[in-house]
Design an enzyme around this catalytic site. Structure first.
Site, PDB file in Angstrom:
ATOM      1  N   TYR A  37       0.833  -1.201   0.000  1.00 47.43           N
ATOM      2  CA  TYR A  37       0.000   0.000   0.000  1.00 47.43           C
ATOM      3  C   TYR A  37       0.871   1.256   0.000  1.00 47.43           C
ATOM      4  O   TYR A  37       0.613   2.209  -0.747  1.00 47.43           O
ATOM      5  CB  TYR A  37      -0.906  -0.041   1.226  1.00 47.43           C
ATOM      6  N   LYS A  73       0.976   4.041  -2.936  1.00 49.29           N
ATOM      7  CA  LYS A  73       0.598   5.423  -2.648  1.00 49.29           C
ATOM      8  C   LYS A  73       1.759   6.386  -2.896  1.00 49.29           C
ATOM      9  O   LYS A  73       1.536   7.536  -3.309  1.00 49.29           O
ATOM     10  CB  LYS A  73       0.106   5.542  -1.204  1.00 49.29           C
TER      11      LYS A  73
END
Length: 301
Positions: A171, A175
């Site tokens: 993640y 991001k």
């Protein structure tokens, strides 16, 4: 429904729940015609058979706005193209793209499976790319045809991508990639009248309720700083014509707090003027480190 987005057409991905739902409702509240996109998956990206996009679109229409639903998979290149086409075919144009879709599969790096890594990077990073690619091509064609639009893109990064987060390697990497992609897209699409910014929201959603249960709990009374609706006004303004002078920025939003991120910048340096000897590098770097800002703490460390 009238406001700062009157007459504009927006696509909001991942808009069936949480932050995306609040974004779609707020854009509609300010006069935008909205394509509400949601693939209908769980917080871990698994199919549920639900159609939350239709519920949000119905809520907007019931309140007097204009909206249609989409169940497209934004990380599928062809479906992303069809989603842009749906906005243009339905409402005659596209002015705003809010990239919000995503899910979590948290694991420590030594435990994460390849398929889990690929799935998270696919929906977050490829999903942003695919939507940007097709929306950007539409805006380029419009500009070349003499119909340049005051277009806006709002991407979604995270503090996990900017400062890191233990147990969220995939993640965080995705991001961070979105933050970098935002900078490139802002530079490349500026010539067509498009601004590209990103938000780094902190709010209570399906993705955060497990990891931050105590911090994310709603207060018994007073201001609910973690309500996802607090982020939506920033998205609405970034989507407006008034935000024409803001591009290539990452804005962190938490409750009533707005913070413009000061990301990677050139810091202190030393130039030898010739090739370094490996044995001399350590001393040079250690002399520079006290002059540089200390890194932000990694979440969960």
């Amino acid at each position: 429904m009238t406001g700062i987005l009157e007459g504009r057409v927006a696509v909001v991905t991942g808009a069936g729940r949480g932050l995306g739902r609040e974004h779609a409702l707020e854009l509609a509240r300010h006069g935008a015609r909205v394509v509400v996109n949601d693939f209908g998956v769980s917080a871990a990206g698994e199919g549920t058979g639900e159609t939350p996009a239709e519920a949000v679109a119905t809520e907007i229409v019931t309140a007097g706005g204009q909206a249609v639903a989409s169940g497209a998979d934004v990380a599928d290149f062809e479906q992303a193209a069809a989603l842009i086409e749906q906005a243009v075919d339905t409402f005659g144009a596209l002015d705003v793209l809010v990239n919000n879709a995503g899910f979590l599969r948290d694991r420590m790096l030594v435990n994460v499976e390849e398929a889990e890594w690929d799935a998270v990077v696919r929906v977050h990073l490829k999903g942003h790319f695919a939507m940007l690619r097709h929306a950007g091509a539409y805006w380029r064609a419009e500009a070349k045809a003499g119909r340049a639009r005051a277009a806006r893109v709002v991407n979604t990064t995270s503090g996990a991508g900017l400062q890191g987060s233990v147990g969220q390697g995939a993640y965080s990497a995705a991001k961070a990639g979105i933050a970098g992609l935002t900078l490139v897209a802002a530079a490349e699409l500026e010539r067509y009248g498009v601004t590209v910014n990103a938000i780094a929201p902190a709010a209570r959603t399906r993705m955060t309720e497990g990891a931050f249960a105590d911090a994310m709990a709603a207060p018994a009374d007073g201001f609910d700083a973690m309500h996802p609706g607090n982020v939506a006004p920033v998205v609405a303004w970034l989507a407006s014509a008034d935000a024409a002078d803001v591009t290539g920025r990452v804005v962190e939003v938490e409750g009533g707090r707005i913070c413009v991120e000061d990301a990677w910048r050139h810091g202190p340096s030393v130039d030898l003027g010739s090739r370094w000897e490996a044995a001399d590098v350590g001393g040079a770097v250690r002399a520079l480190l006290p002059k540089a800002a200390a890194p932000e703490p990694v979440y969960g460390a």
